[in-house]
Design an enzyme around this catalytic site. Structure first.
Site, mmCIF file in Angstrom:
data_model
loop_
_atom_site.group_PDB
_atom_site.id
_atom_site.type_symbol
_atom_site.label_atom_id
_atom_site.label_comp_id
_atom_site.label_asym_id
_atom_site.label_seq_id
_atom_site.Cartn_x
_atom_site.Cartn_y
_atom_site.Cartn_z
ATOM 1 N N CYS A 175 4.034 14.110 23.267
ATOM 2 C CA CYS A 175 3.920 15.555 23.459
ATOM 3 C C CYS A 175 3.154 15.854 24.750
ATOM 4 O O CYS A 175 3.546 16.718 25.531
ATOM 5 C CB CYS A 175 3.181 16.180 22.283
ATOM 6 S SG CYS A 175 4.174 17.357 21.368
ATOM 7 N N HIS B 77 -9.490 -3.721 -3.821
ATOM 8 C CA HIS B 77 -8.880 -2.442 -4.190
ATOM 9 C C HIS B 77 -7.851 -2.558 -5.309
ATOM 10 O O HIS B 77 -7.354 -1.531 -5.784
ATOM 11 C CB HIS B 77 -8.213 -1.805 -2.964
ATOM 12 C CG HIS B 77 -9.178 -1.450 -1.865
ATOM 13 N ND1 HIS B 77 -10.042 -0.388 -1.974
ATOM 14 C CD2 HIS B 77 -9.395 -2.003 -0.649
ATOM 15 C CE1 HIS B 77 -10.758 -0.319 -0.839
ATOM 16 N NE2 HIS B 77 -10.392 -1.284 -0.040
#
Lengths: 261, 105
Positions: A222, A80
């Site tokens: 949560c 990359h």
């Protein structure tokens, strides 16, 4: 203990809320990045990269990017190149459906797919400093760029699954994500301001954790708060929800590494 | 060696006041025991020393009340070109050093 207390507070808030019908159906205001709800001091701390603790993980990711890994003996950089160029804007497009496997992948999933197939290395564990570091480093390259995930075509069923989970009541407190993070965003829950649930700053440095954590770790917190059964990090349910959150947050800037309470 | 970050201006004029900021990754385990809680023994960074061109310019004793991944900022007066070296030492005697060069043309 903490989760139990939060649950109680949500329960109490809900008891008040139920006595005022129609509030849950309030039109959702325009979304705000959670940074807007931070104190002035925390906003400054997030903006100053010399003081933003998340940068410790970004640095670790940067080092890992250049390190040869696995049987293939390749570093991320070998394929990359410089992340500053090649990874710019990538985080803004994730989660995305992988064309070859036809699976929904978030950034963590994509990194691990690259590790197992290209580098022939072991997948990194969720919440390990290595995976948090690489994810934060890659997302950091998109800091300031608007979220722009694909929601049509192969991604559409995942968006729908995420939307369903978002609107579905769950747990002992029988609350859906939308009831707090849409109808009550910007309002107070004990000492905290309820966010719009956009998740644009993940992985974040969270004061409660005294460390860095992924979006899925936050989603688990949560679910614990509403006393629901938690999914595992990287579970398909969370991936679909992550994509739905990103589709709602379209246009908001990526803030990684963000600072949260 | 733990991940650490130091931010120092690249150059400064003689006599200029420069701000130096540093972060280090450390859990800063307090070792405080709450009733019934299973706690790890204390493991905090107890000392930070900073030298500039070989001379000590800053020293701090850290306490268990300091949060994880501690941040430190202070100012110093630029005099000569030299390395600013940070040394953090924790309860397990693990030492982390990191340095930046301040150029004073």
């Amino acid at each position: 203990m903490k989760g139990w207390r939060t649950g109680l507070a949500i329960g109490l808030a809900l008891a008040v809320w139920r006595s005022s019908p129609g509030l849950a159906e309030e039109a959702s205001p325009s979304l705000h990045p959670a940074t807007e709800y931070l104190s002035t001091g925390m906003k400054a701390e997030q903006a100053d990269l010399a003081r933003n603790r998340g940068m410790l993980w970004v640095d670790q990711g940067a080092a890992l990017w250049r390190q040869a890994q696995g049987v293939a003996g390749k570093a991320c950089a070998d394929c990359h190149g410089e992340a500053e160029a090649s990874m710019r804007g990538v985080a803004a497009r994730y989660p995305a459906v992988d064309a070859t496997s036809n699976r929904l992948l978030n950034l963590e999933g994509r990194i691990n797919q690259c590790r197992t197939t290209r580098q022939q290395a072991q997948a990194l564990a969720y919440e390990s400093n290595e995976l948090l570091g690489l994810t934060a480093f890659i997302a950091y390259q998109s800091r300031g760029l608007p979220v722009n995930v694909a929601t049509g075509g192969p991604a559409q069923p995942y968006v729908e699954a995420g939307r369903k989970l978002w609107n579905e009541r769950q747990g002992q407190l029988n609350l859906a994500c939308a009831q707090c993070h849409e109808a009550k965003a910007g309002h107070k829950l004990r000492g905290d301001t309820i966010s719009s649930g956009v998740g644009t700053g993940y992985p974040v440095y969270r004061l409660e954790w005294q460390g860095m954590g992924s979006l899925h770790r936050r989603l688990r917190a949560c679910q614990l708060g509403v006393r629901a059964i938690q999914f595992d990090q990287g579970a398909p349910e969370y991936l679909a929800l992550e994509l739905y959150l990103a589709s709602r947050a379209a246009g908001l800037p990526i803030e990684t590494p963000a600072l949260r309470r | 060696m733990r991940p650490a970050r130091i931010v120092v201006p690249e150059t400064a004029k003689v006599g200029e006041i420069v701000e130096i900021k540093a972060l280090i990754q450390h859990p800063m385990v307090t070792g405080h025991t709450a009733a019934g809680a299973n706690t790890e023994p204390r493991d905090i960074i107890h000392t930070l020393t900073v030298t500039y061109d070989g001379a000590e310019i800053f020293r701090a004793d850290f306490m268990p009340g300091i949060a994880a991944n501690p941040y430190v900022a202070f100012t110093t007066v630029a005099t000569v070109t030299g390395d600013i070296v940070f040394t953090w030492t924790d309860d397990k005697s693990e030492v982390t050093t990191a340095a930046r060069t301040l150029r004073v043309p």
